[in-house]
Every structure is written in structure tokens, then in C-alpha cells.
Motif scaffolding. Structure first.
Motif, short mmCIF file in Angstrom:
data_model
loop_
_atom_site.label_atom_id
_atom_site.label_comp_id
_atom_site.label_asym_id
_atom_site.label_seq_id
_atom_site.Cartn_x
_atom_site.Cartn_y
_atom_site.Cartn_z
N ILE A 439 -11.24 -3.81 0.82
CA ILE A 439 -9.86 -3.91 1.37
C ILE A 439 -8.94 -3.15 0.66
N SER A 440 -7.95 -2.78 1.22
CA SER A 440 -7.00 -2.04 0.30
C SER A 440 -5.76 -2.85 0.39
N ILE A 441 -5.39 -3.04 -0.82
CA ILE A 441 -3.79 -4.03 -0.85
C ILE A 441 -2.78 -3.14 -1.68
N PRO A 442 -1.66 -3.47 -1.22
CA PRO A 442 -0.56 -2.59 -2.03
C PRO A 442 -0.66 -2.93 -3.41
N MET A 443 -0.33 -1.83 -4.31
CA MET A 443 -0.21 -2.22 -5.51
C MET A 443 0.95 -1.75 -6.28
N GLY A 444 1.88 -1.50 -5.38
CA GLY A 444 3.45 -0.86 -5.92
C GLY A 444 3.58 0.48 -5.46
N PHE A 445 4.40 1.22 -6.62
CA PHE A 445 4.96 2.34 -5.95
C PHE A 445 4.63 3.47 -7.01
N VAL A 446 4.42 4.91 -6.64
CA VAL A 446 4.67 5.74 -7.65
C VAL A 446 5.98 6.69 -6.98
N GLU A 447 6.29 7.57 -8.32
CA GLU A 447 7.34 8.26 -7.49
C GLU A 447 7.05 9.60 -7.44
N ARG A 448 7.29 10.69 -6.55
CA ARG A 448 6.94 11.98 -6.18
C ARG A 448 8.22 12.48 -5.58
N GLU A 449 8.85 13.37 -6.26
CA GLU A 449 10.01 14.17 -5.73
C GLU A 449 11.12 13.19 -5.50
N GLY A 450 11.28 12.48 -6.15
CA GLY A 450 12.35 11.33 -5.96
C GLY A 450 12.28 10.33 -5.07
N LYS A 451 11.01 10.22 -4.46
CA LYS A 451 10.71 9.27 -3.50
C LYS A 451 9.66 8.29 -3.90
N GLN A 452 9.77 6.97 -3.44
CA GLN A 452 8.94 5.88 -4.20
C GLN A 452 7.89 5.70 -3.05
N LEU A 453 6.77 6.16 -3.46
CA LEU A 453 5.58 6.12 -2.32
C LEU A 453 4.40 5.13 -2.56
N PRO A 454 4.33 4.42 -1.75
CA PRO A 454 3.17 3.24 -2.05
C PRO A 454 1.74 3.60 -2.21
N VAL A 455 1.21 3.00 -3.19
CA VAL A 455 -0.43 3.02 -3.22
C VAL A 455 -1.03 1.84 -3.47
N ILE A 457 -4.47 -0.71 -4.17
CA ILE A 457 -5.82 -0.90 -5.06
C ILE A 457 -7.00 -1.60 -4.01
N HIS A 458 -8.29 -1.14 -4.41
CA HIS A 458 -9.12 -1.24 -3.50
C HIS A 458 -10.60 -2.21 -4.07
N PHE A 459 -10.72 -3.18 -3.46
CA PHE A 459 -11.67 -4.21 -3.97
C PHE A 459 -12.92 -4.10 -3.10
N THR A 460 -14.12 -3.77 -3.65
CA THR A 460 -15.56 -3.98 -2.76
C THR A 460 -16.02 -5.11 -2.95
N ALA A 461 -16.84 -5.91 -2.13
CA ALA A 461 -17.34 -7.24 -2.37
C ALA A 461 -19.04 -7.13 -1.79
N PRO A 462 -19.78 -7.83 -1.94
CA PRO A 462 -21.23 -7.88 -1.53
C PRO A 462 -21.19 -8.07 0.06
N HIS A 463 -22.19 -7.70 0.46
CA HIS A 463 -22.28 -7.87 2.21
C HIS A 463 -21.77 -9.13 2.37
N GLN A 464 -21.06 -9.25 3.45
CA GLN A 464 -20.54 -10.53 4.09
C GLN A 464 -19.81 -11.43 3.11
N ALA A 465 -19.28 -10.88 2.14
CA ALA A 465 -18.35 -11.43 1.36
C ALA A 465 -16.92 -11.09 1.46
N GLU A 466 -16.60 -11.03 2.71
CA GLU A 466 -15.14 -10.76 3.09
C GLU A 466 -14.27 -11.95 2.46
N LYS A 467 -14.44 -13.01 2.62
CA LYS A 467 -13.74 -14.20 1.98
C LYS A 467 -13.29 -13.89 0.55
#
Ligand code: GLN
Length: 480
Positions: A439-455, A457-467
Motif C-alpha cells: 500500500i502507498s499512503i501519503p507521508m507529506g510533501f516535499v518542495e520542488r521549484e516552489g511547489k509542494q508535491l506529495p510523496v 510511504i510504502h508498506f509490504t505485508a506477507p501474502h494475504q495480510a491486507e488487514k
């Protein structure tokens, strides 16, 4: 109060059922709010390849189901998604609608049946706003490979939305739909989710049916949700998942064993991103990790680095075989020359874009009798080894974290060299090679050329562990 189109699935579902008449909204009002914004913003953003007319019968039916619940003695039966307008990636079949995979090859191809995920959404009473732009046949990381022009990132229209589900992620970020479906072969849900500041889930391979989804890489492809919140991702995931007799790779319902392990330790394969991650990216990542409240430990996954090469070899191989059906005879674009061979060559050269042709050629090469051992079979062996290493890592840690992408959204045209684009996928492809959920979840913003751009964070779980992904996702989300 929030505008209707800005609501999450949970908020909209509640507003559709509000007890006080002054707070209650109608399915029609919610549809109109999304549809109007979609139409108003689309000329600038190029998110939708088509915005659908209102399906009056579906709207009426959804309203009826919700109304009946209010008076029924047995309580609520209409699902949360009833009356909720969704955006659908243009490689997922909706009966009677064009489904082009953003290719000239299928520009006028009408779907003759519903994908299983669409059938499930229709049963739940969901509505469809339109079909969203993507990289042709889901090959790319920026939506620049669409035959119908690039989609613009809602945070900065000089930048890409990510890909290949760029249209779906931009639709959610720009509030042109309440949520969306994308597909993910090597990161195509999570990459645009990161670049557009929304949530994207790639389910465990085999949990969601691929029936009625235009195949790119059959052993990697999964359909998944792109949403404003983790809870919305869970709602969509729960609706579309399940065994399907039309897709023999789906996991039998009885065998899906929800892994509900408590999350205490997060593993970080730090050597994977040493040197390629900007300081501000690393800072956002570290602070998001701290917010999980878990014990963070460094782990080693030695095969994770060569995995990118293995991913692309398998990708090219399966793309070349899957796209063989587009030959100018059976589907889509057809051109006629002097001989049968000319017919094939002309149809495929005209119908496919540059990146698609590149992958078909390279895929044919890595599968050819002289090279299959050196390339394809080695890549398959590397995939097995990588999965083993992930499974070993999960004996020591509960979940694995990286940034979703090494950078925020880049400028349109900035990565015209295909190799530099492939390198963007270094973190996301691991979940497709191993079949694990991520899953990718927003972890805030970083600035590039004066613009705030979202980035993200990525989590990987074992098979079938969506929960587990939803649990940790909820924690990170609340602290933002
Ligand atoms: N960027 C990856 C690729 O080009 C992933 C694409 C996808 O997930 N569909 O193959």
C-alpha cells in the motif's frame, strides 16, 4: 461543510443516509457534484478519456436501495458503495463502453461484458463517472505513454501524475470522483497514488479477479483501489475481492486466511535506497516511520537490487505474448497491405505506440530459443529467490517499509530515456514479483521549484495480510 465531490466514501455514504433531512444528500446531487467538476477540470487535466452520461436507471436504483433501508425494519442492506461515483481505469471492461487501454489499437473497441470487479461494483450499487487515462496497455510510470495525451498532475500541471493509473489517481486527487480503480503490474496503483497524494493498494496476487481486465503481465497484474483514505481502500477492496470461476488464478475463498498479526516491528531494506533518495524524502520517510510507534530495524534483502532487471525481463516476455492477439485480424486497429505479413506489420506498427513496440520486440528476444535460458529463465529464478528472501524477512519483522517512489512527481518530458523511467520502479516492483500486498499512503510533501508535491510511504505485508496494511495505514494517516 465539505463540497459533496470532496467527500470520502465513508462520508458520502453517511450523508446519503443522514437522518435529518437538511443534512441528507441525494444520489443525484452527489453524482452531479462529481460529474460537474469532472467536466470542468478535464480540459486542463486530461484525466478522463470519456466522461459518461448519467445512468438514470442506476442512479434511481441506488437511491431506492438507500431509501428502502431507512424504512425497513431489518435495518441496513445497501452496501457503503451504493450511489458512490467512481472513476475506472480504461483497461477494465464495462459492458457496452469503449475500453481502449489508452491505445490507438483499441480506440473504438467496445467491451462485450463486464469485468468481474465491475460486476461486483454494480451489484453494490456503485456508479461510474468515466474511464480514466493511463499508459498504453499499462506500460510506463507517468501516463505519458497514452495514445491520447498525458494526464496532468493536479498539484502542478507541468508534472506527470505517475503511472500507469495516472488518470485514476488524478481523478481522486482533483475530486472528480469519490474513489477509483486502477491496475498494478509493477507499481501502477502505488506510483500515481504517491505522486498525487492519495492512497493506493495492490492486493495479494490472486485475491482480486483479473477477468475482464486487459492483460499486460498476467503473473503480476492486480486490480486495486485508489482512494482518499485507508478506510475507503478497505471498503473497495472488500467489495472487489474473492474467488472467481472466470479467473483460475484467484485464491479459493476458503484458503484466504486473513493474517491479523499484531504489528510490532517494521523492517527497512535501507541499502536499497542508499544514495538514490533525496534528503527531504528520507526525512519524510523517517518521520512517518516514527509515527507508526513500531520498532524499526534495518533488514537486508540481497536480491532486491537485481530484482528490477528480473521484473523488466518478465514484463517484456509476458507483454509480447499477451499483445500477440492484437494482430489486425481479431481486435481493433486493422490495416491492409499486399500480403498477410504486411497486414500484421502495418496493423501493429500503426496501432501500438513506441514503448509498447519496444517491449514486444524485447520480450520476443528474451523468449527466443537462443536466449531464453540466459534471460527469461534466470529472471524467473531470481523471482523465486526474492520471494524466499521476503518470506525469511517476515520471520523477523512484521511489515516492510520503503518510500513508494524515490522522487516526487517529475516534469512532463523529463524522463524521455526509458531506462531512467524504469529505475523509478525500484521499490514497487518487489510486491509484484513476490505477489505480496502493498500500500502507498501519503507521508507529506516535499518542495520542488516552489511547489509542494506529495510523496508516499510504502508498506509490504506477507501474502494475504491486507488487514495489516490497513492497520498500519490508519495509524500513519491519523498522524499526518
Ligand atoms: N512502471 C512499470 C512498468 O512500466 C509498472 C507498470 C504497471 O504497474 N502497470 O512496467
Amino acid at each position: 461543510m465539505k463540497k459533496l465531490n470532496e467527500m470520502t466514501i465513508t462520508e458520502a455514504a453517511r450523508a446519503l443516509r443522514a437522518e435529518s433531512a437538511s443534512r441528507r444528500i441525494s444520489v443525484r446531487e452527489l453524482w452531479d457534484a462529481c460529474s460537474e467538476i469532472a467536466k470542468a477540470k478535464n480540459p486542463e487535466l486530461n484525466v478522463f478519456l470519456e466522461i459518461f452520461d448519467a445512468d438514470e436507471a442506476a442512479i434511481e436504483n441506488a437511491q431506492k436501495r438507500i431509501d428502502e433501508d431507512a424504512t425497513s425494519a431489518s435495518g441496513r442492506s445497501a452496501p457503503m458503495l451504493c450511489g458512490i461515483p467512481l472513476a475506472i481505469k480504461d483497461n477494465i471492461l464495462i459492458e457496452g463502453k469503449i475500453v481502449s487501454a489508452a491505445s490507438k489499437m483499441l480506440a473504438n473497441y467496445h467491451a462485450t461484458y463486464d469485468a468481474t470487479v465491475i460486476k461486483k461494483l454494480k451489484d453494490a450499487g456503485a456508479l461510474f463517472i468515466g474511464r480514466t487515462n493511463m499508459d498504453e496497455f499499462a506500460l510506463g510510470s507517468s501516463t505519458e505513454n497514452s495514445a491520447f495525451g498525458v494526464t496532468k498532475n493536479p498539484y502542478d500541471i507541468t508534472r506527470v501524475p505517475g503511472g500507469t493509473s495516472g488518470g485514476s489517481a488524478a481523478a481522486v486527487a482533483a475530486h472528480m470522483a469519490i474513489a477509483a480503480l486502477g491496475t498494478d503490474t509493477g507499481g501502477s496503483i502505488r506510483c500515481p497514488a504517491s505522486y498525487c497524494g492519495v492512497v493506493g493498494l495492490k492486493p495479494t496476487y490472486g485475491v482480486v479477479s483479473r477477468s475482464g481486465v486487459i492483460a499486460a503481465v498476467s503473473s503480476f497484474d492486480q486490480v486495486g483501489p485508489i482512494t482518499k483514505t485507508v478506510e475507503d481502500a478497505r471498503i473497495l477492496f472488500d467489495t472487489i475481492r474473492g474467488q472467481d470461476t472466470l479467473d483460475s488464478t484467484t485464491i479459493p475463498d476458503g484458503l484466504y486466511s486473513e493474517n491479523k498479526k499484531e504489528i510490532k516491528t517494521v523492517g527497512v531494506p535501507r541499502n536499497l535506497f542508499a544514495g538514490i533518495l533525496g534528503e527531504d524524502m528520507l526525512e519524510r520517510f523517517t518521520s512517518a516511520l516514527e509515527k507508526t510507534g513500531c520498532n524499526v530495524v534495518d533488514i537486508e534483502i540481497p536480491s532486491a537490487k537485481p530484482a528490477l532487471a528480473a521484473y523488466y525481463i518478465i514484463n517484456f516476455a509476458e507483454v509480447s505474448t499477451n499483445l500477440a492477439r492484437f494482430d489486425g485480424m481479431r481486435y481493433g486497429h486493422a490495416s491492409r497491405g499486399e500480403t498477410l505479413l504486411d497486414d500484421y506489420l502495418l496493423s501493429r506498427t500503426e496501432g501500438f505506440g513506441e514503448e509498447t513496440r519496444r517491449r514486444v520486440l524485447l520480450g520476443t528476444f528474451v523468449l527466443s530459443s537462443g536466449y531464453i535460458d540466459a534471460y527469461y529463465r534466470k529472471a524467473v529464478a531470481a523471482r523465486v529467490q526474492l520471494t524466499r528472501e521476503f518470506n525469511d524477512a517476515f520471520k523477523k519483522v512484521d511489515i516492510i517499509a520503503t518510500p513508494t517512489m524515490p522522487t516526487p512527481a517529475f516534469k512532463i518530458g523529463e524522463k524521455s530515456d526509458p531506462l531512467s523511467l524504469y529505475l523509478e520502479d525500484a521499490f514497487t516492483i518487489l510486491a509484484n514479483l513476490t505477489g505480496m500486498p502493498a500500500i502507498s499512503i501519503p507521508m507529506g510533501f516535499v518542495e520542488r521549484e516552489g511547489k509542494q508535491l506529495p510523496v508516499g510511504i510504502h508498506f509490504t505485508a506477507p501474502h494475504q495480510a491486507e488487514k495489516m496494511l490497513f492497520t498500519i495505514g490508519n495509524t500513519v494517516e491519523k498522524t499526518l
